[in-house]
Design a protein around this motif. Structure first.
Motif, PDB file in Angstrom:
ATOM      1  N   ILE A 203       0.866  -1.183   0.000  1.00 38.24           N
ATOM      2  CA  ILE A 203       0.000   0.000   0.000  1.00 38.24           C
ATOM      3  C   ILE A 203       0.903   1.233   0.000  1.00 38.24           C
ATOM      4  N   PRO A 204       0.670   2.207  -0.868  1.00 39.51           N
ATOM      5  CA  PRO A 204       1.531   3.398  -0.919  1.00 39.51           C
ATOM      6  C   PRO A 204       1.671   4.076   0.438  1.00 39.51           C
ATOM      7  N   ASN A 205       2.889   4.526   0.726  1.00 41.28           N
ATOM      8  CA  ASN A 205       3.172   5.139   2.025  1.00 41.28           C
ATOM      9  C   ASN A 205       2.297   6.351   2.309  1.00 41.28           C
ATOM     10  N   ASP A 206       2.009   7.153   1.267  1.00 42.04           N
ATOM     11  CA  ASP A 206       1.240   8.378   1.505  1.00 42.04           C
ATOM     12  C   ASP A 206      -0.191   8.056   1.937  1.00 42.04           C
ATOM     13  N   ILE A 207      -0.747   6.951   1.427  1.00 40.45           N
ATOM     14  CA  ILE A 207      -2.102   6.562   1.823  1.00 40.45           C
ATOM     15  C   ILE A 207      -2.125   6.145   3.289  1.00 40.45           C
ATOM     16  N   LEU A 208      -1.156   5.312   3.686  1.00 40.84           N
ATOM     17  CA  LEU A 208      -1.088   4.893   5.080  1.00 40.84           C
ATOM     18  C   LEU A 208      -0.778   6.072   6.002  1.00 40.84           C
TER      19      LEU A 208
END
Length: 228
Positions: A203-208
């Motif tokens: 999962i992309p870091n920015d989403i998390l």
């Protein structure tokens, strides 16, 4: 005359009830399903290559023996020599084929001191937990974010509603053992930390980071502990 009218009225009521019953029967049959087994048992044929949607094909009844319905795999615990400090011995359809189509599964969990099962959920089953020995902290989170929890001791039971995120950990100083049973032969196991930080592709870091309201460097650091 009165008797005739009464007879006509009674007959009309009877036919009205009959018509409603017939309509309900055919209407319900169109929208209902039959989740229960249609035979006494269906011992799974794990070697079959037949494609199925739910469960496994049945072994021919002529090949079924008494031994198929008895299982001793939970008598001895599994090793707890791992980072989580737990050992799981399963009694599911894969190693106890007799539970096939019966909507049942079970597991024995052994805990070392400090052992824990990461936050997780079972999407297809509710869970009943029975404490064999030791002290175990069990808690689940409702969809309204209420955390229900308690430390249970030997002989006590707990229920985890289907699909809810829950935690299980050894609350004592020594070893602990519990038995978990499920109303599904394949309850599923969604381990929340691994789902979020160890997925492939990741999962992309920015989403998390947005979801946890932290810096992306924090997310990257957590992911490094899950192999990504």
């Amino acid at each position: 005359m009165a008797a005739a009218k009464f007879g006509i009225k009674t007959t009309s009521s009877f036919f009205l009830a009959l018509c409603l019953t017939v309509i309900m029967f055919f209407t319900l049959s169109c929208f209902s399903a039959d989740p229960d087994p249609l035979q006494d048992f269906c011992v799974a044929d794990l070697k079959s290559t037949t494609t199925v949607v739910n469960g496994f094909p049945c072994k021919p009844v002529s090949q079924v023996t008494s031994n198929d319905f008895f299982y001793s795999g939970l008598m001895n615990g599994s090793s707890t020599a791992n980072p989580l400090g737990i050992g799981i011995s399963a009694a599911g359809v894969d190693n106890f084929p007799a539970v096939n189509t019966l909507g049942l599964a079970a597991a024995r969990v052994d805990f070392a001191a400090g052992g824990y099962i990461p936050l997780h959920s079972h999407p297809r089953a509710s869970e009943v937990i029975y404490i064999i020995s030791g002290e175990i902290h069990i808690g689940f989170i409702s969809t309204t974010n209420v955390f229900y929890s308690k430390v249970l001791k030997s002989g006590e039971l707990s229920i985890i509603p289907r699909g809810l995120v829950h935690s299980v950990s050894n609350a004592g100083l020594g070893k602990a053992v519990m038995i978990a049973t499920f109303n599904s032969q394949q309850p599923g196991f969604a381990q929340i930390p691994s789902n979020l930080f160890g997925s492939k592709p990741t999962i992309p870091n920015d989403i998390l980071a947005k979801n946890f309201q932290v810096d992306e460097n924090v997310i990257a650091n957590i992911k490094s502990k899950f192999g990504n």
